[in-house]
Design a protein around this motif. Structure first.
Motif, PDB file in Angstrom:
ATOM      1  N   UNK A  73      36.323  32.117  52.605  1.00  0.00           N
ATOM      2  CA  UNK A  73      35.857  31.890  53.467  1.00  0.00           C
ATOM      3  C   UNK A  73      36.721  32.407  55.103  1.00  0.00           C
ATOM      4  N   UNK A  74      37.891  31.910  54.977  1.00  0.00           N
ATOM      5  CA  UNK A  74      38.384  32.948  55.841  1.00  0.00           C
ATOM      6  C   UNK A  74      38.287  34.076  55.319  1.00  0.00           C
ATOM      7  N   UNK A  75      38.758  34.801  54.634  1.00  0.00           N
ATOM      8  CA  UNK A  75      38.575  36.105  54.354  1.00  0.00           C
ATOM      9  C   UNK A  75      38.070  36.821  54.448  1.00  0.00           C
ATOM     10  N   UNK A  76      36.154  36.022  54.564  1.00  0.00           N
ATOM     11  CA  UNK A  76      35.103  36.378  55.043  1.00  0.00           C
ATOM     12  C   UNK A  76      34.710  36.598  55.962  1.00  0.00           C
ATOM     13  N   UNK A  77      35.562  35.540  57.076  1.00  0.00           N
ATOM     14  CA  UNK A  77      35.222  36.109  58.629  1.00  0.00           C
ATOM     15  C   UNK A  77      36.373  36.802  59.211  1.00  0.00           C
ATOM     16  N   UNK A  78      37.310  37.275  58.238  1.00  0.00           N
ATOM     17  CA  UNK A  78      38.175  38.779  58.496  1.00  0.00           C
ATOM     18  C   UNK A  78      37.486  39.236  58.590  1.00  0.00           C
ATOM     19  N   UNK A  79      36.120  40.304  57.481  1.00  0.00           N
ATOM     20  CA  UNK A  79      35.465  41.124  57.323  1.00  0.00           C
ATOM     21  C   UNK A  79      34.699  40.851  58.218  1.00  0.00           C
ATOM     22  N   UNK A  80      33.886  39.682  58.680  1.00  0.00           N
ATOM     23  CA  UNK A  80      32.825  39.698  59.099  1.00  0.00           C
ATOM     24  C   UNK A  80      34.090  40.309  61.021  1.00  0.00           C
ATOM     25  N   UNK A  81      34.261  40.204  61.651  1.00  0.00           N
ATOM     26  CA  UNK A  81      35.607  40.311  62.306  1.00  0.00           C
ATOM     27  C   UNK A  81      35.751  42.036  62.714  1.00  0.00           C
ATOM     28  N   UNK A  82      36.072  42.491  60.931  1.00  0.00           N
ATOM     29  CA  UNK A  82      36.076  44.101  61.725  1.00  0.00           C
ATOM     30  C   UNK A  82      34.906  44.920  61.859  1.00  0.00           C
ATOM     31  N   UNK A  83      33.488  43.629  60.941  1.00  0.00           N
ATOM     32  CA  UNK A  83      32.891  44.696  61.241  1.00  0.00           C
ATOM     33  C   UNK A  83      31.994  44.707  62.808  1.00  0.00           C
ATOM     34  N   UNK A  84      32.635  43.557  63.051  1.00  0.00           N
ATOM     35  CA  UNK A  84      32.195  43.516  64.431  1.00  0.00           C
ATOM     36  C   UNK A  84      33.166  44.514  65.333  1.00  0.00           C
ATOM     37  N   UNK A  85      33.878  44.881  64.938  1.00  0.00           N
ATOM     38  CA  UNK A  85      35.113  45.428  65.983  1.00  0.00           C
ATOM     39  C   UNK A  85      34.908  46.621  66.102  1.00  0.00           C
ATOM     40  N   UNK A  86      34.437  47.259  64.622  1.00  0.00           N
ATOM     41  CA  UNK A  86      33.282  48.043  64.563  1.00  0.00           C
ATOM     42  C   UNK A  86      32.215  48.579  65.472  1.00  0.00           C
ATOM     43  N   UNK A  87      31.389  47.713  65.575  1.00  0.00           N
ATOM     44  CA  UNK A  87      30.584  47.422  66.960  1.00  0.00           C
ATOM     45  C   UNK A  87      31.189  48.311  68.013  1.00  0.00           C
ATOM     46  N   UNK A  88      31.458  46.648  68.303  1.00  0.00           N
ATOM     47  CA  UNK A  88      32.491  47.291  69.472  1.00  0.00           C
ATOM     48  C   UNK A  88      33.473  48.146  70.147  1.00  0.00           C
ATOM     49  N   UNK A  89      33.612  48.959  68.970  1.00  0.00           N
ATOM     50  CA  UNK A  89      34.982  49.915  69.662  1.00  0.00           C
ATOM     51  C   UNK A  89      33.726  51.570  69.061  1.00  0.00           C
ATOM     52  N   UNK A  90      32.592  50.975  69.255  1.00  0.00           N
ATOM     53  CA  UNK A  90      31.480  52.057  69.138  1.00  0.00           C
ATOM     54  C   UNK A  90      32.028  52.969  67.886  1.00  0.00           C
ATOM     55  N   UNK A  91      32.053  52.801  66.831  1.00  0.00           N
ATOM     56  CA  UNK A  91      33.229  53.037  65.607  1.00  0.00           C
ATOM     57  C   UNK A  91      31.855  52.919  64.167  1.00  0.00           C
ATOM     58  N   UNK A  92      30.569  52.489  64.697  1.00  0.00           N
ATOM     59  CA  UNK A  92      29.832  52.411  63.415  1.00  0.00           C
ATOM     60  C   UNK A  92      28.744  53.693  62.681  1.00  0.00           C
ATOM     61  N   UNK A  93      29.379  54.889  63.088  1.00  0.00           N
ATOM     62  CA  UNK A  93      29.097  56.308  63.105  1.00  0.00           C
ATOM     63  C   UNK A  93      30.546  56.626  63.040  1.00  0.00           C
TER      64      UNK A  93
END
Length: 302
Positions: A169-189
């Motif tokens: 669960x903790x690791x998943x939260x880190x993965x989710x945070x990294x995904x949100x960070x991708x979006x908020x740094x405009x790194x999706x592409x």
């Protein structure tokens, strides 16, 4: 009769927070964060906006639904604090559900009024997930404790597996945070192809938008492998408790669909439907993980 109302309300509360999470994703991915300007709680200085821009109505709707969900969460928290006072988990979740729903609202307000960094904006989605998980667990406990002839579920989970669920669960939260960070740094592409990253096995330079997305991919791959290994272990060693394997199997489907939707985000150059599905699948997946962690902790307490 009152218990029936509580059961229904607990489901509505969890569903409302789930919708808030998805609407937050819609706000982010339609560029609607400032649809109401820098005003809060008013929208462009108005109680009900008159602007015709769709960004304004998306942001206003998100605020309205968040407000309704917050009221529901508080009502449910007070209700279960009184009705299920003998259940320790219920009181803890009552407090956490209220805390996270208001923390989520505060972070959203702060982003509008003061502006925030990508780090904090990514955290906003993570807090939203904790808010949803708290309310999902509340609904689980309410139905478990108030249904006629039902009994408290305490599966024979060993301490090692309990820790596995907690760490997962903790690791998943880190993965989710990294995904949100991708979006908020405009790194999706940042990487425009898959499984390679701009035609390379490793992105160059590593410290770049491509590197941010590549890190998220690597973390997500580890997550998929971890869930598969956990499912195999449960199928071998917990045959007397098939519910664990069922929950993990559904979790694996959700994390697989989440990965597929992530690939399709790249292939379709960020089509909105796949951005929303990406958030939907990971939210459901995380909720199931929290149920597993709770069941494991119950066994550890006995």
């Amino acid at each position: 009769m009152k218990d029936r109302y509580l059961r229904v309300l607990s489901l509505i509360g969890a569903a409302a927070v789930f919708i808030v999470v998805l609407m937050g994703t819609l706000v982010t991915n339609t560029g609607s964060a400032y649809g109401c300007g820098n005003n809060w709680p008013l929208c462009n200085g108005q109680v009900i906006p008159t602007a015709q821009a769709h960004q304004t109505w998306i942001e206003f709707s998100h605020r309205a639904v968040s407000g309704i969900a917050s009221i529901l969460v508080v009502i449910i928290a007070v209700w279960i604090w009184i009705r299920l006072k003998q259940v320790r988990e219920a009181r803890f979740l009552a407090v956490s559900s209220v805390f996270f729903i208001f923390l989520q609202a505060f972070l959203g307000m702060g982003a509008v009024v003061w502006g925030q960094s990508s780090v904090v904006l990514a955290l906003h989605f993570g807090v939203s997930l904790l808010s949803f998980s708290s309310n999902l667990l509340i609904a689980f406990i309410v139905w478990e404790e108030t249904l006629p002839h039902s009994r408290r579920i305490v599966p024979p989970i060993r301490k090692g597996m309990t820790w596995n669920f907690i760490l997962l669960s903790i690791y998943t939260y880190i993965v989710i945070y990294s995904g949100a960070f991708v979006r908020h740094t405009q790194s999706s592409l940042g990487c425009t192809d898959f499984p390679l990253c701009n035609g390379r096995i490793f992105p160059e330079p590593l410290i770049s938008k491509a590197g941010v997305q590549y890190l998220h991919r690597a973390l997500a791959l580890i997550l998929v492998i971890w869930v598969i290994l956990t499912l195999i272990h449960c199928m071998r060693h917990y045959q007397s408790t098939p519910s664990l394997s069922i929950i993990l199997f559904v979790s694996l489907i959700l994390v697989f669909l989440q990965a597929v939707s992530g690939i399709l985000i790249i292939e379709t150059k960020m089509a909105l439907v796949f951005l929303l599905l990406h958030a939907l699948f990971i939210t459901g997946f995380y909720g199931l993980l929290m149920i597993l962690a709770m069941l494991g902790l119950r066994r550890s307490e006995n």
